[in-house]
Design a protein around this motif. Structure first.
Motif, mmCIF file in Angstrom:
data_model
loop_
_atom_site.group_PDB
_atom_site.id
_atom_site.type_symbol
_atom_site.label_atom_id
_atom_site.label_comp_id
_atom_site.label_asym_id
_atom_site.label_seq_id
_atom_site.Cartn_x
_atom_site.Cartn_y
_atom_site.Cartn_z
ATOM 1 N N ILE A 91 12.206 1.390 4.958
ATOM 2 C CA ILE A 91 11.382 1.687 6.118
ATOM 3 C C ILE A 91 11.938 2.940 6.782
ATOM 4 N N THR A 92 11.094 3.964 6.927
ATOM 5 C CA THR A 92 11.488 5.211 7.575
ATOM 6 C C THR A 92 10.485 5.507 8.694
ATOM 7 N N ARG A 93 10.797 6.506 9.492
ATOM 8 C CA ARG A 93 9.848 6.917 10.538
ATOM 9 C C ARG A 93 8.586 7.521 9.923
ATOM 10 N N LYS A 94 8.678 7.955 8.683
ATOM 11 C CA LYS A 94 7.548 8.602 8.015
ATOM 12 C C LYS A 94 6.756 7.662 7.120
ATOM 13 N N GLY A 95 7.232 6.417 6.951
ATOM 14 C CA GLY A 95 6.477 5.508 6.113
ATOM 15 C C GLY A 95 7.292 4.392 5.506
ATOM 16 N N LEU A 96 6.614 3.650 4.662
ATOM 17 C CA LEU A 96 7.162 2.469 4.011
ATOM 18 C C LEU A 96 7.184 2.710 2.506
ATOM 19 N N PHE A 97 8.260 2.266 1.863
ATOM 20 C CA PHE A 97 8.423 2.451 0.425
ATOM 21 C C PHE A 97 8.952 1.155 -0.174
ATOM 22 N N GLU A 98 8.647 0.926 -1.455
ATOM 23 C CA GLU A 98 9.126 -0.261 -2.157
ATOM 24 C C GLU A 98 9.833 0.166 -3.433
ATOM 25 N N ILE A 105 10.978 4.525 -6.563
ATOM 26 C CA ILE A 105 10.555 4.375 -5.170
ATOM 27 C C ILE A 105 9.072 4.712 -5.082
ATOM 28 N N GLU A 106 8.290 3.751 -4.592
ATOM 29 C CA GLU A 106 6.849 3.948 -4.482
ATOM 30 C C GLU A 106 6.411 3.831 -3.026
ATOM 31 N N PRO A 107 5.582 4.754 -2.548
ATOM 32 C CA PRO A 107 5.087 4.636 -1.182
ATOM 33 C C PRO A 107 4.103 3.472 -1.067
ATOM 34 N N VAL A 108 4.103 2.835 0.086
ATOM 35 C CA VAL A 108 3.165 1.752 0.392
ATOM 36 C C VAL A 108 2.291 2.253 1.533
ATOM 37 N N TYR A 109 0.978 2.217 1.341
ATOM 38 C CA TYR A 109 0.060 2.776 2.325
ATOM 39 C C TYR A 109 -0.678 1.713 3.142
ATOM 40 N N GLU A 110 -0.264 0.483 3.019
ATOM 41 C CA GLU A 110 -0.932 -0.604 3.741
ATOM 42 C C GLU A 110 -0.528 -0.592 5.217
ATOM 43 N N ALA A 111 -1.433 -1.024 6.095
ATOM 44 C CA ALA A 111 -1.120 -1.118 7.524
ATOM 45 C C ALA A 111 -0.099 -2.221 7.788
ATOM 46 N N HIS A 112 -0.191 -3.276 7.001
ATOM 47 C CA HIS A 112 0.824 -4.328 7.070
ATOM 48 C C HIS A 112 1.112 -4.786 5.649
ATOM 49 N N TYR A 113 2.360 -5.245 5.456
ATOM 50 C CA TYR A 113 2.835 -5.497 4.103
ATOM 51 C C TYR A 113 3.930 -6.559 4.168
ATOM 52 N N ALA A 114 4.135 -7.263 3.080
ATOM 53 C CA ALA A 114 5.197 -8.277 3.044
ATOM 54 C C ALA A 114 5.723 -8.418 1.623
#
Length: 127
Positions: A91-98, A105-114
């Motif tokens: 988790i960064t200020r610029k986004g979420l990655f998994e 490392i893949e970016p996650v573009y969902e508004a919410h994720y689990a």
């Protein structure tokens, strides 16, 4: 049951760890699943939060390695040669990655994720 939930820049995690023993039975205890680090990521120094789900040992190995400057092959080879089963959210200020055992490392573009075994319940609650 691990649950790591992310929504609108906020991350939450449980602390329960369950370890199944080869001799039978299991152990249950509390442990940390969120880790704050200042590392170079995507070409700049930034504060990140790492959240782990799945097998504890490989997840912690990834957390220890992340941002260390050591080669990716150091951990990736250990994970892919074995049966490592874990997921780490970055988790960064610029986004979420998994990331998983393949260290991609893949970016996650969902508004919410689990992630974790509580994913469906967390997503339902956040909806």
């Amino acid at each position: 049951m691990t649950t790591i939930a992310y929504k609108n820049g906020i991350v939450a995690a449980d602390s329960r760890v369950t370890v199944e023993c080869e001799a039978g039975g299991h152990r249950v205890f509390s442990s940390k699943k969120l880790f704050r680090k200042t590392v170079e990521f995507q070409g700049e120094l930034q504060e990140v939060i790492l959240a782990t789900a799945g097998e504890s040992a490989p997840g912690m190995l990834y957390v220890d390695w992340f941002g260390s400057g050591r080669p990716e092959s150091e951990v990736r080879d250990a994970f892919t040669l074995g049966d490592a089963d874990f997921t780490v959210l970055i988790i960064t200020r610029k986004g979420l990655f998994e990331v998983d055992k393949w260290c991609r490392i893949e970016p996650v573009y969902e508004a919410h994720y689990a992630i974790g075994s509580g994913t469906k319940l967390a997503l339902g609650a956040m909806d």
